[in-house]
Motif scaffolding. Structure first.
Motif, PDB file in Angstrom:
ATOM      1  N   ASP A 175      12.558   5.027   9.408  1.00  0.00           N
ATOM      2  CA  ASP A 175      12.533   5.201   7.955  1.00  0.00           C
ATOM      3  C   ASP A 175      11.360   4.418   7.343  1.00  0.00           C
ATOM      4  O   ASP A 175      11.448   3.200   7.177  1.00  0.00           O
ATOM      5  N   PRO A 176      10.276   5.112   7.000  1.00  0.00           N
ATOM      6  CA  PRO A 176       9.085   4.395   6.509  1.00  0.00           C
ATOM      7  C   PRO A 176       9.257   3.801   5.113  1.00  0.00           C
ATOM      8  O   PRO A 176       8.370   3.103   4.639  1.00  0.00           O
ATOM      9  N   SER A 177      10.407   4.043   4.466  1.00  0.00           N
ATOM     10  CA  SER A 177      10.577   3.432   3.154  1.00  0.00           C
ATOM     11  C   SER A 177      11.178   2.024   3.272  1.00  0.00           C
ATOM     12  O   SER A 177      11.272   1.299   2.302  1.00  0.00           O
TER      13      SER A 177
ATOM     14  N   GLN B 168       6.635   5.070  -3.444  1.00  0.00           N
ATOM     15  CA  GLN B 168       6.343   6.044  -4.512  1.00  0.00           C
ATOM     16  C   GLN B 168       5.778   5.347  -5.741  1.00  0.00           C
ATOM     17  O   GLN B 168       6.137   5.668  -6.861  1.00  0.00           O
ATOM     18  N   ARG B 169       4.914   4.376  -5.509  1.00  0.00           N
ATOM     19  CA  ARG B 169       4.323   3.673  -6.673  1.00  0.00           C
ATOM     20  C   ARG B 169       3.586   4.662  -7.568  1.00  0.00           C
ATOM     21  O   ARG B 169       2.957   5.600  -7.078  1.00  0.00           O
ATOM     22  N   PRO B 170       3.611   4.427  -8.876  1.00  0.00           N
ATOM     23  CA  PRO B 170       2.862   5.317  -9.768  1.00  0.00           C
ATOM     24  C   PRO B 170       1.362   5.268  -9.460  1.00  0.00           C
ATOM     25  O   PRO B 170       0.815   4.214  -9.110  1.00  0.00           O
ATOM     26  N   VAL B 171       0.740   6.406  -9.579  1.00  0.00           N
ATOM     27  CA  VAL B 171      -0.681   6.527  -9.276  1.00  0.00           C
ATOM     28  C   VAL B 171      -1.512   6.002 -10.446  1.00  0.00           C
ATOM     29  O   VAL B 171      -1.173   6.227 -11.604  1.00  0.00           O
ATOM     30  N   PHE B 172      -2.586   5.311 -10.127  1.00  0.00           N
ATOM     31  CA  PHE B 172      -3.450   4.676 -11.135  1.00  0.00           C
ATOM     32  C   PHE B 172      -3.901   5.651 -12.210  1.00  0.00           C
ATOM     33  O   PHE B 172      -3.765   5.386 -13.406  1.00  0.00           O
ATOM     34  N   GLU B 173      -4.431   6.796 -11.791  1.00  0.00           N
ATOM     35  CA  GLU B 173      -5.018   7.700 -12.796  1.00  0.00           C
ATOM     36  C   GLU B 173      -3.991   8.219 -13.797  1.00  0.00           C
ATOM     37  O   GLU B 173      -4.329   8.566 -14.913  1.00  0.00           O
ATOM     38  N   GLU B 174      -2.711   8.219 -13.383  1.00  0.00           N
ATOM     39  CA  GLU B 174      -1.673   8.656 -14.329  1.00  0.00           C
ATOM     40  C   GLU B 174      -1.439   7.608 -15.411  1.00  0.00           C
ATOM     41  O   GLU B 174      -0.853   7.891 -16.446  1.00  0.00           O
TER      42      GLU B 174
ATOM     43  N   CYS C 224       0.865  -1.188   0.000  1.00  0.00           N
ATOM     44  CA  CYS C 224       0.000   0.000   0.000  1.00  0.00           C
ATOM     45  C   CYS C 224       0.903   1.239   0.000  1.00  0.00           C
ATOM     46  O   CYS C 224       1.927   1.277   0.679  1.00  0.00           O
ATOM     47  N   SER C 225       0.490   2.235  -0.750  1.00  0.00           N
ATOM     48  CA  SER C 225       1.387   3.354  -1.010  1.00  0.00           C
ATOM     49  C   SER C 225       1.711   4.188   0.241  1.00  0.00           C
ATOM     50  O   SER C 225       2.794   4.750   0.362  1.00  0.00           O
ATOM     51  N   PHE C 226       0.774   4.262   1.169  1.00  0.00           N
ATOM     52  CA  PHE C 226       1.005   5.057   2.396  1.00  0.00           C
ATOM     53  C   PHE C 226       0.234   4.384   3.527  1.00  0.00           C
ATOM     54  O   PHE C 226      -0.971   4.150   3.413  1.00  0.00           O
ATOM     55  N   VAL C 227       0.934   4.052   4.594  1.00  0.00           N
ATOM     56  CA  VAL C 227       0.320   3.308   5.693  1.00  0.00           C
ATOM     57  C   VAL C 227       0.648   4.021   7.004  1.00  0.00           C
ATOM     58  O   VAL C 227       1.822   4.163   7.355  1.00  0.00           O
ATOM     59  N   ALA C 228      -0.379   4.458   7.708  1.00  0.00           N
ATOM     60  CA  ALA C 228      -0.113   5.179   8.951  1.00  0.00           C
ATOM     61  C   ALA C 228      -1.180   4.880   9.983  1.00  0.00           C
ATOM     62  O   ALA C 228      -2.282   4.417   9.657  1.00  0.00           O
TER      63      ALA C 228
ATOM     64  N   ASN D  16      -1.454  14.672   1.425  1.00  0.00           N
ATOM     65  CA  ASN D  16      -0.442  15.152   0.478  1.00  0.00           C
ATOM     66  C   ASN D  16       0.265  14.021  -0.265  1.00  0.00           C
ATOM     67  O   ASN D  16       0.863  14.235  -1.306  1.00  0.00           O
ATOM     68  N   HIS D  17       0.178  12.819   0.271  1.00  0.00           N
ATOM     69  CA  HIS D  17       0.838  11.694  -0.394  1.00  0.00           C
ATOM     70  C   HIS D  17       0.132  11.386  -1.718  1.00  0.00           C
ATOM     71  O   HIS D  17      -1.090  11.328  -1.786  1.00  0.00           O
ATOM     72  N   GLN D  18       0.910  11.195  -2.760  1.00  0.00           N
ATOM     73  CA  GLN D  18       0.347  10.828  -4.060  1.00  0.00           C
ATOM     74  C   GLN D  18       0.195   9.318  -4.119  1.00  0.00           C
ATOM     75  O   GLN D  18       1.187   8.604  -4.200  1.00  0.00           O
ATOM     76  N   GLY D  19      -1.029   8.863  -4.083  1.00  0.00           N
ATOM     77  CA  GLY D  19      -1.278   7.429  -4.108  1.00  0.00           C
ATOM     78  C   GLY D  19      -2.302   7.090  -3.057  1.00  0.00           C
ATOM     79  O   GLY D  19      -2.775   7.963  -2.319  1.00  0.00           O
ATOM     80  N   PHE D  20      -2.643   5.816  -2.982  1.00  0.00           N
ATOM     81  CA  PHE D  20      -3.657   5.407  -2.013  1.00  0.00           C
ATOM     82  C   PHE D  20      -3.066   5.414  -0.609  1.00  0.00           C
ATOM     83  O   PHE D  20      -2.053   4.773  -0.335  1.00  0.00           O
TER      84      PHE D  20
END
Ligand SMILES: Cc1ncc(C[n+]2csc(CCOP(=O)(O)OP(=O)(O)O)c2C)c(N)n1
Ligand SMILES: [Mg+2]
Lengths: 573, 283
Positions: free
Chosen positions: B222-224, B249-255, B162-166, B185-189
């Motif tokens: 380091d969350p990466s 930093q996975r590419p976003v679907f809509e792009e 998952c692109s951002f997990v918090a 602000n994160h680009q992605g899900f």
């Protein structure tokens, strides 16, 4: 001239390819064609066939009599030899089938051997078979060459050349060896187009400005999905294969809320999963078009076959009370126009609109000289950009005289667009008070329903205008009923066909009840076991048909068998 | 500059002391700080006490069905990807009824922000065990206690890349607000699971319970680092980490949708296509 060509074989042997190329050649040459496939739910093996009717006048259904049987497997001979007409012929490849049939009606053409020796690959056996059929019919190869070139345009030139040589070889072999072939084609007319029901629904959607299509694959609805997906780039449509049908309908609703025309489609169980979402469309007054391509149920049923068992399911699907429209086109031409009308009414009245078809309509191909695309109802009912921005105030679910509230686009102006699956007030916020509930039910349902009803066109009458016998049907049986009525002309018969089913048509525009009451015999013909339309008719109008002819074996009605059944019934009364 | 009052919606029907108030407060502050006017974004929500959220915050709203907010938000975002779309739902809503949609939202990676009000209970339906309820949670429908293991959304999300997990907690509004900003602000899900005590039905996972266990990940975290993220995500017991656990930093679907390259779908013209030539392919 009215010939039926049946191509039979195992799944994966190329029944469809031969059928598609032959149909295209016939229509390009100016003949009329009707074709329907009969296939099993498997990828390899089993027994499939495709039946093409080739005529010099419009044909709209399949016959039981076969003039040319292309047997790609032994089962084709076992199952269909008995369907041959008096001059009918079987063309087959004795080496491939491992059996030589010494009967005059059998023409042995070594499809595979010729393909390997002259084309270098046995895949091209289908091209030899195509050529053989054209040879048996005595058709010249000019148009065939053009069609084959067109179909193979993405292939290498040597592949195209090999196929062109093989179609000639098949043609020559049949011409040389079929002394018994007595087929004769009159000159063809103007070129025809060929379109299947699923393509027509997809085309109707594209033409109506559908911008978002989400679905989950399920036979026989998938053809709509793949058609629209094929148009995505050219017409700016977002297509998404959802994780399930629940997601599919909810995505389409989200996109529609966002301001674009949206559609989803499924069959049987997939539509069953959408039902809660259908009700959500009703409550939130979000426009959506839903295709329901029926197949025999219950549960998984017969996945690749046909039935009209879901009329009342489509009508009653969804908890709670809300308006909807249901259209059941009888032909690809109607499918285009009714899909367009579904988009129009869905948006005009902010309701779900269902386009009900079935495997038979979905997969059958019809030929037309052309189709009238001029009379599409394309009006944008949404409040966009400036118009929305400049409103003094805005309430998504405002109580209005017509029951239709302004449909704004979130983000297009300073106004908030709010909607809720809970009962809500004019702004769209959750409420529970009795008075608002009453007002919302009146707005959403009771005020809109009579308006929607005025949009509904009456059933089609075909045949005698003072009939003694009336055959009644709905949806995909249009074509067969029409031909049967022509055969019954001596009996002063007519067809009454319903394609705009709900709200049930009134009698103001056409007094079909008077027509029925004036007849001696009325027979409702349906592709289900319980007479779903007959019971809807009874509950809507109080009218009961004299008889029902019901078919629930998953196979479509054919001209001879249905007229035989009707004759038998009429002889008995 | 917007004021907090602009985001004041209807009066909440939540219980006094409900953790949802903290989420609302943090969110309203987030909107002020991100300078997003109420009409510029949409909240999609499901059903439950959490699902009522957008009625209590002024904004565009699609309050849909129980469990189905992610597909609605996906369709909406694909219709108008210039508009921020936020999803608010409960733990039952999102991890139970809508589980399959969660998996697929993570796979697709549409630029949505999902806020889960995780009270480890079904609040609105009066206290049944939810997917995140601890084993043994007794309720009117779990007379022998919840027999299944609790679901750990953080572990699942890291496993799904998952692109951002918090994870946040309403006991620390400022920290929660910062997480909200980062998630948006994160680009992605983005998934932000928020501990939110249910003061009426959950007598185990109380403010005290969370306070004793929750700690913010240290500033050097380091969350990466996905392996470390797994380790932290699995930490759920005596200590529970808060903060951004994983990010990529996975590419976003809509792009990746060619049709959406130029502008949002809803801005594309013409609305209706020209018909000439459309039949040619059928000849
Ligand atoms: C399809 C469906 N099933 C069940 C319900 C009943 N229901 C409403 S909310 C809810 C659970 C709420 O729990 P959660 O999602 O955790 O939200 P909370 O109230 O705790 O915020 C249930 C089971 C429903 N509305 N729809
Ligand atoms: Mg909960």
């Amino acid at each position: 001239m009215d010939y039926t060509i049946k191509i039979g074989g195992e799944a994966g042997q190329g029944v469809d390819t031969i059928g598609a190329i032959l149909s295209k050649i016939f229509t390009r040459a100016g003949y009329h064609v009707f074709s329907h496939p009969d296939y099993e739910s498997r990828v390899r093996g089993g027994h499939n066939f495709l039946q093409i009717r080739l005529a010099d006048r419009p044909v709209t259904a399949s016959r039981d009599i076969v003039d040319i049987l292309v047997a790609l497997d032994r089962q084709s001979i076992i199952a269909h030899e008995k369907e041959l007409s008096a001059d009918g012929m079987v063309v087959y490849d004795s080496a491939a089938l491992g059996e030589k049939v010494e009967k005059p009606a059998f023409l042995d053409v070594p499809f595979t051997d010729m393909a390997i020796k002259q084309g270098g690959s046995k895949i091209m056996a289908n091209t030899v078979a195509t050529g053989a059929v054209l040879g048996m019919l005595g058709m010249d190869l000019g148009i065939a060459r053009e069609v084959i070139r067109g179909e193979l345009k993405k292939k290498d030139e040597h592949v195209i050349k090999a196929n062109l040589d093989l179609v000639v070889a098949g043609h020559e072999s049949a011409t040389r060896n079929c002394s018994r072939c007595a087929f004769a084609l009159p000159p063809g007319g103007q070129r025809k187009l060929l379109i299947a029901g699923n393509e027509a629904i997809g085309l109707g959607a594209v033409l109506s400005g559908c911008k978002f299509y989400s679905a989950y694959p399920m036979t026989p609805s998938t053809g709509i999905f793949s058609f629209v997906a094929g148009k995505a780039l050219e017409y700016g449509i977002v297509v998404e294969q959802a994780e399930d049908e629940i997601a599919a309908i909810n995505m389409a609703l989200g996109a529609s809320f966002g301001g674009v025309r949206s559609m989803t489609a499924s069959s049987g169980g997939g539509f069953a999963l959408m039902v809660e979402g259908l009700s959500l469309a009703g409550m939130t007054e979000t426009p959506i078009v839903i295709g329901l391509a029926q197949r025999p149920g219950p549960a998984t049923g017969l996945p690749t076959r046909t039935e009209q068992g879901e009329l009342l399911f489509a009508l009653y699907a969804g908890h709670g009370e809300f308006p909807r429209v249901i259209f059941a086109p009888g032909t690809p031409e109607q499918a285009i126009h009714l899909t367009n009308k579904a988009f129009d009414l869905a948006e005009k009245y902010q309701i779900p609109a269902l386009v009900l078809s079935d495997q038979y309509l979905a997969d059958s191909s019809w030929s037309y000289e052309t189709l009238n695309l001029e009379e599409l109802r394309n009006t944008d009912y949404r409040l966009r950009g400036e118009t929305f921005r400049n409103l003094q105030s805005y309430k998504r679910h405002a109580l209005t005289a017509s029951g239709i509230s302004p449909l704004g686009i979130p983000g297009d102006g300073p106004h908030l667009v709010v909607t809720d699956s809970d009962e809500h007030d004019e702004e769209g916020h959750i409420v529970e008070d009795a008075e608002m509930r009453r007002a919302m039910v009146q707005k959403r349902l009771l005020k809109k329903m009579p308006l929607i009803k005025t949009e509904i066109e009456p059933p089609t009458v075909y045949g005698s205008d003072k009939p003694e016998v009336v055959l009644v049907g709905w949806g995909s049986t249009y074509g067969v009923l029409k031909e049967v009525v022509e055969r019954l002309s001596a009996r002063n018969a007519a067809m009454l066909h319903f394609s705009e089913i709900y709200p049930f048509p009134g009698t103001q525009k056409l007094d079909y009840l008077a027509l029925l009451r004036g007849a001696k015999r009325t027979i409702c013909v349906e592709q289900n076991a319980m007479g779903k339309f007959a019971s809807l008719m009874r509950s809507e109008t109080g009218y009961t048909f004299d008889a029902n002819i019901l078919k629930y074996d998953g196979r479509p009605f054919t001209v001879e068998s249905l007229s035989g059944e009707i004759d038998a019934y009429l002889a008995g009364v | 500059m917007h004021t907090l009052q602009e985001y004041e919606g209807r009066t909440p029907a939540w219980c006094p002391g409900c953790g949802n108030f903290g989420i609302r407060k943090a969110f309203q502050q987030t909107m002020v700080e991100l300078d997003l006017a109420p009409h510029q974004f949409t909240i999609v929500s499901g059903i439950g006490q959490a699902g009522k959220f957008p009625h209590y915050v002024r904004c565009n709203t699609f309050n849909g069905l129980h469990g189905r907010s992610l597909p609605v938000a996906t369709g909406l975002k694909l219709a108008n990807h210039a508009m921020p779309v936020f999803v608010f739902c409960g733990d039952g809503d999102c991890y139970g009824e809508g589980g399959n949609h969660l998996l697929n939202a993570m796979r697709r990676n549409v630029n949505l922000t999902l806020f889960v009000h995780d009270n480890q209970i079904y609040g609105l339906t009066k206290g049944q065990a939810s997917p995140t309820s601890l084993e043994g949670t007794v309720s009117n429908t779990q007379p022998f206690g919840a027999l299944s293991q609790p679901f750990n959304p953080m572990v699942l999300a890291v496993a799904m890349d998952c692109s951002f997990v918090a994870r946040g907690y309403v006991g620390d509004i400022d920290h929660l607000k910062e997480l909200m900003k980062e998630a948006i602000n994160h680009q992605g899900f983005s998934l932000l699971d928020i501990f939110q005590p249910c003061v009426t039905f959950n007598k185990v996972n109380t403010y005290d319970w969370y306070k004793k266990r929750c700690y913010p990940v240290e500033s050097t975290y380091d969350p990466s680092d996905r392996v470390e993220a797994f380790r932290r995500a699995m930490e759920f017991g005596e200590r529970i980490p808060l903060g951004v656990l994983y990010r990529n930093q996975r590419p976003v679907f809509e792009e990746k949708v060619p049709v959406l390259r130029e502008k949002p779908l809803v801005r594309q013209e013409p609305l209706f296509p020209r018909v000439d030539g459309m039949l040619e392919e059928f000849y």
